[in-house]
Design an enzyme around this catalytic site. Structure first.
Site, PDB file in Angstrom:
ATOM      1  N   GLU A 102       0.852  -1.261   0.080  1.00 40.57           N
ATOM      2  CA  GLU A 102      -0.027   0.001   0.007  1.00 40.57           C
ATOM      3  C   GLU A 102       1.035   1.205   0.159  1.00 40.57           C
ATOM      4  O   GLU A 102       1.806   1.216   0.503  1.00 40.57           O
ATOM      5  CB  GLU A 102      -0.849   0.038   1.256  1.00 40.57           C
ATOM      6  CG  GLU A 102      -2.033   0.969   1.204  1.00 40.57           C
ATOM      7  CD  GLU A 102      -2.879   0.700   2.433  1.00 40.57           C
ATOM      8  OE1 GLU A 102      -3.481   1.757   2.706  1.00 40.57           O
ATOM      9  OE2 GLU A 102      -3.310  -0.446   2.703  1.00 40.57           O
ATOM     10  N   ASP A 104       0.117   5.263   0.677  1.00 38.90           N
ATOM     11  CA  ASP A 104      -0.886   6.051   1.208  1.00 38.90           C
ATOM     12  C   ASP A 104      -0.642   7.475   0.977  1.00 38.90           C
ATOM     13  O   ASP A 104       0.545   8.102   1.501  1.00 38.90           O
ATOM     14  CB  ASP A 104      -1.217   5.700   2.762  1.00 38.90           C
ATOM     15  CG  ASP A 104      -1.825   4.481   2.782  1.00 38.90           C
ATOM     16  OD1 ASP A 104      -2.517   3.988   1.765  1.00 38.90           O
ATOM     17  OD2 ASP A 104      -1.834   3.931   4.116  1.00 38.90           O
ATOM     18  N   GLU A 106      -2.993  10.516   2.835  1.00 35.72           N
ATOM     19  CA  GLU A 106      -4.246  10.730   3.509  1.00 35.72           C
ATOM     20  C   GLU A 106      -4.002  12.380   4.086  1.00 35.72           C
ATOM     21  O   GLU A 106      -3.248  12.951   4.798  1.00 35.72           O
ATOM     22  CB  GLU A 106      -4.399   9.992   4.861  1.00 35.72           C
ATOM     23  CG  GLU A 106      -4.543   8.458   4.582  1.00 35.72           C
ATOM     24  CD  GLU A 106      -4.546   7.508   5.777  1.00 35.72           C
ATOM     25  OE1 GLU A 106      -4.368   7.974   6.795  1.00 35.72           O
ATOM     26  OE2 GLU A 106      -5.141   6.298   5.415  1.00 35.72           O
ATOM     27  N   HIS A 119      -0.595  12.943   5.618  1.00 28.48           N
ATOM     28  CA  HIS A 119       0.004  11.926   6.164  1.00 28.48           C
ATOM     29  C   HIS A 119       0.216  10.857   5.172  1.00 28.48           C
ATOM     30  O   HIS A 119      -0.540  10.309   4.309  1.00 28.48           O
ATOM     31  CB  HIS A 119      -1.208  11.196   7.180  1.00 28.48           C
ATOM     32  CG  HIS A 119      -1.059  10.152   7.955  1.00 28.48           C
ATOM     33  ND1 HIS A 119      -0.467   9.881   9.195  1.00 28.48           N
ATOM     34  CD2 HIS A 119      -0.973   8.692   7.574  1.00 28.48           C
ATOM     35  CE1 HIS A 119      -0.148   8.532   9.545  1.00 28.48           C
ATOM     36  NE2 HIS A 119      -0.626   8.101   8.562  1.00 28.48           N
ATOM     37  N   GLU A 131       5.219   6.094   8.670  1.00 30.22           N
ATOM     38  CA  GLU A 131       4.502   7.440   8.641  1.00 30.22           C
ATOM     39  C   GLU A 131       5.520   8.458   8.573  1.00 30.22           C
ATOM     40  O   GLU A 131       6.390   8.551   9.337  1.00 30.22           O
ATOM     41  CB  GLU A 131       3.467   7.438   9.783  1.00 30.22           C
ATOM     42  CG  GLU A 131       2.334   6.491   9.767  1.00 30.22           C
ATOM     43  CD  GLU A 131       2.787   5.256  10.713  1.00 30.22           C
ATOM     44  OE1 GLU A 131       3.869   5.300  11.013  1.00 30.22           O
ATOM     45  OE2 GLU A 131       1.821   4.453  11.256  1.00 30.22           O
ATOM     46  N   TRP A 196      -8.824  10.107  15.925  1.00 33.18           N
ATOM     47  CA  TRP A 196      -7.376  10.376  15.738  1.00 33.18           C
ATOM     48  C   TRP A 196      -6.915  11.245  14.806  1.00 33.18           C
ATOM     49  O   TRP A 196      -5.852  11.876  14.837  1.00 33.18           O
ATOM     50  CB  TRP A 196      -6.741   9.058  15.225  1.00 33.18           C
ATOM     51  CG  TRP A 196      -6.918   8.541  13.943  1.00 33.18           C
ATOM     52  CD1 TRP A 196      -8.037   7.741  13.675  1.00 33.18           C
ATOM     53  CD2 TRP A 196      -6.350   8.850  12.799  1.00 33.18           C
ATOM     54  NE1 TRP A 196      -8.047   7.339  12.285  1.00 33.18           N
ATOM     55  CE2 TRP A 196      -7.204   8.240  11.730  1.00 33.18           C
ATOM     56  CE3 TRP A 196      -5.169   9.441  12.359  1.00 33.18           C
ATOM     57  CZ2 TRP A 196      -6.951   8.223  10.396  1.00 33.18           C
ATOM     58  CZ3 TRP A 196      -4.992   9.761  11.241  1.00 33.18           C
ATOM     59  CH2 TRP A 196      -5.580   9.039  10.199  1.00 33.18           C
ATOM     60  N   GLY A 200      -4.673  14.462  17.242  1.00 33.35           N
ATOM     61  CA  GLY A 200      -4.797  13.087  18.034  1.00 33.35           C
ATOM     62  C   GLY A 200      -5.940  12.857  18.518  1.00 33.35           C
ATOM     63  O   GLY A 200      -6.222  11.909  19.574  1.00 33.35           O
ATOM     64  N   ARG A 273       9.150   4.975  19.820  1.00 31.31           N
ATOM     65  CA  ARG A 273       8.091   4.312  19.371  1.00 31.31           C
ATOM     66  C   ARG A 273       8.754   2.790  18.906  1.00 31.31           C
ATOM     67  O   ARG A 273       7.852   1.775  18.748  1.00 31.31           O
ATOM     68  CB  ARG A 273       7.619   4.857  17.831  1.00 31.31           C
ATOM     69  CG  ARG A 273       6.464   4.061  17.426  1.00 31.31           C
ATOM     70  CD  ARG A 273       6.100   4.819  15.983  1.00 31.31           C
ATOM     71  NE  ARG A 273       4.956   4.215  15.230  1.00 31.31           N
ATOM     72  CZ  ARG A 273       4.646   4.531  14.095  1.00 31.31           C
ATOM     73  NH1 ARG A 273       4.903   5.556  13.662  1.00 31.31           N
ATOM     74  NH2 ARG A 273       3.759   3.783  13.657  1.00 31.31           N
TER      75      ARG A 273
END
Length: 286
Positions: A102, A104, A106, A119, A131, A196, A200, A273
């Site tokens: 994929e 993306d 967004e 995004h 991301e 979200w 956020g 993360r």
């Protein structure tokens, strides 16, 4: 598995030897199917314009009739105006299944007067978490702007109005997966994600502003079409300028400048993360 491998092997041969087989789109009636929304997606102006709308009951979306292995994909969008908090407008490519690929784009809605967030993400064999986010440097609700994806055997590039903002390189030689064997369709949608999408999830959707509407035009898909009935895609490397395109020094400088000025999140800079270690592409060089 054998058949899939054989088809990709045949595609690789045809890629180098066959005549050009590309699709250049221009009419939404011919190029896409509105797949959900119960009338909230509309094709207008003799197929030159498509609008998607969102209300509290449902959003809407469409997908390309063709599926592709590699290509250059352009779409002009005018995003939801006013208070679009909690809405997400998308333009992306995707294959199917749990190990899908994929690519993306967004567009995350905002409070009136705040900049939109773009995004981006790349999935390979079902794995995403790549991301990068950018604040758009213009108001994308006033006029149409062109958003593009280049996908070839060497890299994936995201463009805004012809300017590169992100590159995902093919690093298979270093053991990293790259989209190459799963045909993808082009998708677009407008949907609600107030949990979200804006700050956020702190800012919720104001449904009194509904219906929200995004507009699409100028869809151009120039790629290797994967036959609907199976078999191998055919595409001539010599006939498609995008097939082996790489960055020159000027393009690379422009992308780096855009990232320094407008990028607001990069997963490769988010060590918290990934406590078990950063993704390998963050430190690898091709």
């Amino acid at each position: 598995m054998f058949m899939a491998t054989a088809r990709f092997f045949l595609f690789s041969i045809l890629l180098a030897t066959s005549s050009t087989s590309t699709a250049m789109a221009g009419n939404f009636y011919q190029d896409v199917d509105i797949t959900w929304g119960n009338g909230r997606g509309k094709i207008l102006n003799a197929g030159q314009l498509l609008t998607l709308s969102l209300d509290k009951s449902s959003g809407s979306g469409f997908l390309s009739k063709n599926q592709y292995i590699y290509g250059r994909f352009d779409m002009q969008l005018k995003l939801v105006s006013g208070n679009s908090a909690g809405t997400v407008t998308t333009f992306y490519l995707s294959s199917q299944g749990p190990t899908h690929d994929e690519i993306d784009l967004e567009f995350l809605g905002n409070l009136s007067g705040d900049p939109y967030t773009l995004h981006t993400n790349v999935f390979t064999q079902g794995k995403g978490n790549r991301e990068q986010q950018f604040k758009l440097w213009f108001d994308p609700t006033v006029d149409f702007h062109t958003y593009s994806v280049l996908w070839n055997p060497r890299h994936i590039v995201f463009y805004v109005d012809g300017t590169p903002i992100r590159e995902f390189k093919n690093m298979e030689a270093k053991g990293m997966a790259y989209p190459k064997s799963q045909a993808m369709r082009v998708y677009a949608s407008l949907w609600a994600a107030e949990d979200w999408a804006t700050r956020g999830g702190q800012v919720k959707t104001d449904w009194s502003q509904a219906p929200f509407t995004a507009a699409f035009r100028g869809y151009d898909a120039n790629g290797c079409v994967w036959p609907a009935g199976g078999g191998a895609a055919t595409c001539s490397a010599s006939g498609s300028s995008w097939m082996w395109q790489e960055f020159d020094a000027t393009s690379l400088r422009r992308m780096k400048w855009m990232q320094r000025k407008y990028m607001i999140y990069n997963y490769c800079n988010d060590a918290k993360r990934f406590p078990q270690g950063m993704p390998p592409e963050c430190s690898a060089t091709p």
